[in-house]
Write a protein that holds these residues in place. Sequence first.
Motif, PDB file in Angstrom:
ATOM      1  N   PHE A   1       7.236 -25.519   3.928  1.00  0.00           N
ATOM      2  CA  PHE A   1       7.470 -24.427   3.128  1.00  0.00           C
ATOM      3  C   PHE A   1       9.038 -23.794   3.360  1.00  0.00           C
ATOM      4  CE2 PHE A   1       2.884 -23.928   3.000  1.00  0.00           C
ATOM      5  CZ  PHE A   1       2.772 -24.112   1.636  1.00  0.00           C
ATOM      6  N   GLY A   2       9.881 -24.037   2.358  1.00  0.00           N
ATOM      7  CA  GLY A   2      11.292 -23.454   2.316  1.00  0.00           C
ATOM      8  C   GLY A   2      11.478 -22.302   1.972  1.00  0.00           C
TER       9      GLY A   2
ATOM     10  N   PHE B   1       4.607 -15.917   6.805  1.00  0.00           N
ATOM     11  CA  PHE B   1       3.834 -15.477   5.342  1.00  0.00           C
ATOM     12  C   PHE B   1       2.293 -15.640   5.958  1.00  0.00           C
ATOM     13  CE2 PHE B   1       4.714 -19.870   4.640  1.00  0.00           C
ATOM     14  CZ  PHE B   1       3.558 -20.371   3.858  1.00  0.00           C
ATOM     15  N   ASP B   2       1.664 -15.189   5.111  1.00  0.00           N
ATOM     16  CA  ASP B   2       0.075 -15.244   4.978  1.00  0.00           C
ATOM     17  C   ASP B   2      -0.237 -16.578   4.230  1.00  0.00           C
ATOM     18  OD1 ASP B   2      -2.904 -15.187   4.799  1.00  0.00           O
ATOM     19  OD2 ASP B   2      -2.975 -13.264   3.460  1.00  0.00           O
TER      20      ASP B   2
ATOM     21  N   THR C   1      -1.588 -18.031   9.930  1.00  0.00           N
ATOM     22  CA  THR C   1      -0.183 -17.595   9.624  1.00  0.00           C
ATOM     23  C   THR C   1       0.661 -18.956   9.738  1.00  0.00           C
ATOM     24  OG1 THR C   1      -0.543 -15.420  10.816  1.00  0.00           O
ATOM     25  CG2 THR C   1       1.942 -16.424  10.492  1.00  0.00           C
ATOM     26  N   ALA C   2       1.816 -18.896   8.668  1.00  0.00           N
ATOM     27  CA  ALA C   2       2.481 -19.918   8.672  1.00  0.00           C
ATOM     28  C   ALA C   2       3.936 -19.417   8.305  1.00  0.00           C
ATOM     29  CB  ALA C   2       2.294 -20.781   7.283  1.00  0.00           C
ATOM     30  N   TYR C   3       5.093 -20.323   8.501  1.00  0.00           N
ATOM     31  CA  TYR C   3       6.351 -19.875   8.540  1.00  0.00           C
ATOM     32  C   TYR C   3       7.184 -20.789   7.611  1.00  0.00           C
ATOM     33  CZ  TYR C   3       5.009 -18.100  13.085  1.00  0.00           C
ATOM     34  OH  TYR C   3       4.292 -17.313  13.994  1.00  0.00           O
ATOM     35  N   ARG C   4       8.282 -19.962   6.852  1.00  0.00           N
ATOM     36  CA  ARG C   4       9.215 -20.499   5.927  1.00  0.00           C
ATOM     37  C   ARG C   4      10.350 -20.816   6.466  1.00  0.00           C
ATOM     38  NH1 ARG C   4       9.441 -15.963   1.536  1.00  0.00           N
ATOM     39  NH2 ARG C   4      10.671 -17.581   0.581  1.00  0.00           N
TER      40      ARG C   4
END
Length: 211
Positions: free
Chosen positions: A149-150, A159-160, A165-168
Amino acid sequence: MTAPAHLAATRTAYDSVAALYAELVGNVESNPPVDRAMLAAFAELAGPAGPVADLGCGPGHLTAHLAALGCAAFGVDLSPAMIELARAAHPRLRFDEGSMTALDLADGSVGGVLSWYSTIHTPPEGLPEVLAELHRVLAPGGHLLIGFFGSDEPSVLPFDHKVTTAYRWPLDRFAALLDDAGFAEAARMSRAPVDGERPLPHGRILARKPV
């Protein structure tokens, strides 16, 4: 070696949604044409160089797609439930449970590595360790294709993700980490979300391990 703390949470989260996840995304046609084109380019480049590892393979649909494109592809995933689904759906292919922080693969043993959204749950401080491990197992001249994810912001943003939890990542910052890990960038792409996707940009980087 003690496993990073986030791995247990990620494994549990994906085990709990494995069947639903496979139903929602376990089809190559759910990827937009530009993504499938990049996967095809990766397969053409990496396939002749040796086995191709689909790391974070989930239900195995992209592993099977790479195999259909002529690659000697196999999958690795942190989630036992995902591996069970992948083996059931694609019994002729190899799928192993494992972590991208400590792969049970010899140095330089694969000609290609696909990491399709499989680093998104790795905290930013842990990503260099993962990229170093991908560099270790990739043969000189081999290719890595990584999807994530950019972000249009300069910072890495959590972000949810609904699963966990993930990261951009800004494309340039991710590319810089790959450079630090010893990869040479070959191509990159940023695309807008399509219908049905969460409203976030998507980044793809194709890189090569120098000879």
